[in-house]
Design an enzyme around this catalytic site. Structure first.
Site, short mmCIF file in Angstrom:
data_model
loop_
_atom_site.label_atom_id
_atom_site.label_comp_id
_atom_site.label_asym_id
_atom_site.label_seq_id
_atom_site.Cartn_x
_atom_site.Cartn_y
_atom_site.Cartn_z
N ASN A 1 -0.92 2.19 17.13
CA ASN A 1 -0.39 1.61 15.89
C ASN A 1 0.57 2.52 15.13
O ASN A 1 1.04 2.17 14.04
CB ASN A 1 -1.54 1.16 14.97
CG ASN A 1 -2.44 2.31 14.52
OD1 ASN A 1 -1.97 3.42 14.27
ND2 ASN A 1 -3.73 2.04 14.41
N GLY B 1 -16.60 10.24 16.04
CA GLY B 1 -16.05 10.63 14.75
C GLY B 1 -15.12 11.80 14.93
O GLY B 1 -13.93 11.71 14.61
N PRO B 2 -15.62 12.94 15.47
CA PRO B 2 -14.68 14.00 15.84
C PRO B 2 -13.74 13.46 16.92
O PRO B 2 -14.16 13.13 18.02
CB PRO B 2 -15.60 15.10 16.39
CG PRO B 2 -16.96 14.79 15.84
CD PRO B 2 -17.02 13.31 15.74
N HIS C 1 -13.89 39.14 25.66
CA HIS C 1 -14.88 38.46 26.48
C HIS C 1 -16.32 38.84 26.10
O HIS C 1 -17.26 38.31 26.68
CB HIS C 1 -14.66 38.79 27.96
CG HIS C 1 -13.57 38.00 28.60
ND1 HIS C 1 -12.29 37.95 28.08
CD2 HIS C 1 -13.55 37.21 29.71
CE1 HIS C 1 -11.53 37.18 28.85
NE2 HIS C 1 -12.28 36.72 29.84
N HIS D 1 -4.98 3.25 6.18
CA HIS D 1 -5.79 3.94 7.19
C HIS D 1 -7.19 4.26 6.67
O HIS D 1 -8.18 3.92 7.32
CB HIS D 1 -5.10 5.24 7.62
CG HIS D 1 -5.99 6.12 8.45
ND1 HIS D 1 -6.13 5.95 9.81
CD2 HIS D 1 -6.80 7.16 8.12
CE1 HIS D 1 -6.98 6.85 10.28
NE2 HIS D 1 -7.40 7.61 9.28
N ILE E 1 0.31 5.09 13.33
CA ILE E 1 -0.01 5.59 11.98
C ILE E 1 -1.18 6.56 12.05
O ILE E 1 -2.19 6.32 12.73
CB ILE E 1 -0.36 4.41 11.04
CG1 ILE E 1 0.86 3.52 10.81
CG2 ILE E 1 -0.89 4.94 9.70
CD1 ILE E 1 2.02 4.21 10.09
N GLU F 1 -13.50 23.86 29.29
CA GLU F 1 -14.78 23.96 28.59
C GLU F 1 -14.96 22.87 27.55
O GLU F 1 -16.06 22.33 27.38
CB GLU F 1 -14.91 25.33 27.91
CG GLU F 1 -15.14 26.48 28.86
CD GLU F 1 -13.85 27.14 29.29
OE1 GLU F 1 -13.91 28.22 29.90
OE2 GLU F 1 -12.76 26.57 29.01
N HIS G 1 -12.43 2.90 6.32
CA HIS G 1 -11.21 2.81 7.12
C HIS G 1 -10.99 1.37 7.58
O HIS G 1 -11.37 1.00 8.70
CB HIS G 1 -11.30 3.75 8.32
CG HIS G 1 -11.46 5.19 7.95
ND1 HIS G 1 -12.67 5.71 7.57
CD2 HIS G 1 -10.56 6.20 7.90
CE1 HIS G 1 -12.52 7.01 7.29
NE2 HIS G 1 -11.25 7.32 7.50
#
Length: 672
Positions: free
Chosen positions: A188, A117-118, A476, A264, A190, A414, A29
């Protein structure tokens, strides 16, 4: 005064290290680093308090690259400023065995504070870092001795701000007034699919003002002096977290790809690399060029950081002389060490003569018994503390007006709660815990996974662990959640059978320093097992143990966890009375049990005894490893229902009668 020419050469050195590294790797990237290099340079060169010679210096500023796909930007900064990350590692970006993986990994690359990363996770983890700094400063600093005093900085992206976890964390950060949290937003326009306006048109500045943040709106992120002024404005705001909205150009300098989605997540290509170097007057023909004046400029971080750390060490020595007890506690907190006898009060909490108690309630009593003996133990619940039993009775509340409290109020968040706890653990000096219902562990799975990946000492408390919670119904009632958590590497899952096992579970979790622990606690009350007639609860520390047996040579073994251990005991005693030699194994933690020696495991589950039955009020997935091909598994392969808990146990076959039936069936099969 800044040297504009030197600044520009330094920025382009960083920019083209990223371009050349991605080009050599053939993937990566490059776009974000090309546009964000000016803001990153200003932050690292003029503001960040760090020492490349000692990446773990306690009072360093923390830096989070939440846009983890732009990892090469961080690697370039670490290399250039003098961390133990030589140029060869930059050249090996995303390759086997390199210190420069595709996304930053804490504990793998020197100087990387958070595994990112996530998207959104880095943003939320940074909030935890800032909370930890404020709590420790309040609890350990003394007048004239500010031994904890640093910022949490970060670079966040469009993608981060679109993720819900960032919204939750931003809301809480604003509520708490975390004035030493400063994020630069790489605005940016994008994303992978094109311009962000196809899916993201909100007024980010207005949104963050509504959260209670200080917003420095839409500066030119390509202008170093504008970035400098904005960061100083953010530092001057002490009552609110700050976000600086930096307008940047993704892929800056690329004649054909700048400002497009095409830059990107793909290498520029050899021709476009050269065109970009020509456009930015980069006259070095070979890749990975490091002009000496730029390198010397970056490497000033070493003596600057060493001097700052030396000054801090002198101040800490003065602090130690003035406040020896506080200094000793602070050092123990940093190291994560436990005082001798820290669990003694917890060990004396429960007796078999006590009335039945849920493991969630037992957990709350343990928590309050140990909090005074575990430095930095703090945490809270996602608006469920009275139900999760997680309030520290004498701990006070952490808030915008009181930084001393040990009770966190995460609100109904959470997603962010887990990430914030991770950030608190990453900071050091804190042993964080979180709590919610087991069903909502689904909301927390990304942060739990990251805690396991980073090896963090975090305790995740989950209550209402089965259909036994009753009338709230299938929305639940957890079914597959235990199996899902057991699938996560380096995560220890504990489902204790009673109050005494709960004590041992907490001891195991607190003493674990190389990864997170999750608890699954019952809502329903359970008898306190009589350890004078049964094996000691310390067997929990091995993950599984022989709780009771009618003979040292059993014919059938019943294996259970949590509340179902009591059902197993009832069934086993009935089987023994009818002449079937039976053993009951309590198996609260698969992970701890599997880590034991083969001889220990064989002693608990002898290979020659193949008549086995397991019972657990959850998914049967995975139980084959303990009952074998001839064993029987009693569990739930369907959702629950709305009815009283005892009714559901009866209707779903979670009964002693069913266990006896299955035990006799497997015995008959083995003997046939």
């Amino acid at each position: 005064m800044p040297d504009a020419n030197l600044d520009q050469v330094s920025i382009n050195t960083l920019r083209f290290l990223t371009v050349d590294a991605v080009q050599q790797a053939g993937n990566g990237h490059p776009g974000a680093p090309m546009g964000a290099s000016p803001m990153a340079y200003v932050m690292w060169n003029r503001f960040l308090k760090h020492n490349p010679s000692d990446p773990s210096w306690p009072d360093r500023d923390r830096f989070v690259l939440s846009a983890g796909h732009a990892s090469i930007l961080l690697y370039g900064l670490l290399h250039l400023t003098g961390y133990d990350l030589p140029l060869g590692e930059i050249k090996n970006l995303r390759q086997w065995g390199s210190k420069t993986p595709g996304h930053p990994e804490h504990g793998h690359t020197p100087g990387v504070e958070v595994t990112t990363g996530p998207l959104g996770q880095g943003f939320a983890h940074g909030v935890g870092l800032a909370i930890a700094e404020q709590w420790m400063a309040n609890n350990y600093n003394r007048s004239g001795h500010e031994v904890i005093n640093h910022y949490t900085y970060g670079i966040v992206s469009d993608g981060d701000l679109q993720e819900g976890v960032a919204s939750e964390a931003a809301s809480l950060a604003g509520t708490l007034g975390l004035g030493k949290l400063i994020y630069l937003y790489d605005d940016n326009d994008i994303s992978i699919e094109g311009n962000t306006d196809i899916a993201f048109t909100e007024d980010v500045a207005a949104r963050f003002r509504a959260y209670g943040w200080h917003v420095v709106d839409s500066i030119d992120g390509m202008d170093t002096e504008a970035v400098d002024v904005a960061i100083r404005q953010a530092q001057a705001e002490t009552a609110r977290p700050s976000i600086v909205i930096c307008r940047t150009i993704i892929g800056f300098g690329s004649p054909n790809k700048a400002g497009t989605a095409g830059v990107h997540g793909a290498a520029l290509g050899a021709e476009e690399v050269q065109l970009t170097k020509d456009a930015l007057s980069w006259s070095y023909p070979e890749p990975f060029a490091e002009p000496q004046d730029a390198l010397d400029n970056y490497r000033q971080a070493i003596p600057r950081g060493q001097a700052a750390q030396k000054e801090w060490e002198a101040s800490f020595e003065a602090y130690r002389n003035a406040y020896p007890d506080e200094a000793s506690k602070l050092e123990q907190a940093w190291k994560g060490t436990l005082e001798e006898g820290w669990a003694n009060e917890a060990d004396a909490l429960f007796n078999p003569s006590d009335k039945p108690v849920s493991t969630r309630e037992a957990s709350g009593k343990v928590l309050n018994a140990i909090v005074g003996h575990v430095h930095g133990l703090m945490g809270g619940s996602a608006d469920l503390a009275p139900s999760n039993n997680t309030r520290l009775n004498d701990g006070g509340d952490f808030s915008a007006t009181d930084r001393s409290g040990q009770n966190m109020h995460f609100g109904v968040r959470e997603h962010a709660m887990g990430s914030i706890a991770n950030g608190m653990a990453l900071h050091g000096g804190i042993v964080p815990y979180t709590a919610t219902f087991l069903i909502f562990s689904d909301y927390m799975r990304p942060s739990i996974r990251l805690a396991a990946l980073m090896g963090l000492r975090v305790v995740f408390i989950f209550t209402h662990d089965s259909v036994g919670l009753g009338e709230d119904g299938p929305t639940h009632q957890p079914i597959e959640q235990l199996a899902g958590m057991r699938a996560v590497p380096n995560l220890v899952v504990l489902r204790p059978a009673d109050a005494t096992e709960t004590v041992e579970a907490w001891k195991s979790a607190i003493e674990r320093t190389d990864g997170p622990t999750t608890f699954a606690f019952s809502r329903q009350n359970l008898p306190v097992l009589d350890r004078s007639a049964l094996a000691p609860a310390s067997g929990v520390r091995q993950g599984g143990y022989t709780l009771w047996e009618s003979s040292s040579t059993p014919e059938v073994i019943i294996i259970a966890t949590g509340s179902e251990v009591h059902i197993a005991m009832d069934a086993a005693q009935q089987l023994a009375e009818s002449g079937t030699a039976t053993r009951v194994v309590s198996l609260p933690s698969w992970e701890l049990f599997d880590a034991q020696s083969q001889s220990y495991r064989d002693g608990v589950l002898p290979p020659n005894i193949t008549a086995r039955v397991s019972i657990e009020a959850g998914s049967p997935m995975g139980w084959e490893r303990y009952v074998g091909l001839q064993g029987r598994i009693i569990g739930l392969d369907h959702f629950g229902a709305s009815a009283p808990g005892p009714t559901l146990y009866e209707k779903f076959g979670l009964t002693a009668e069913h266990v006896i039936e299955e035990a006799r069936a497997t015995l008959a099969q083995v003997k046939s």
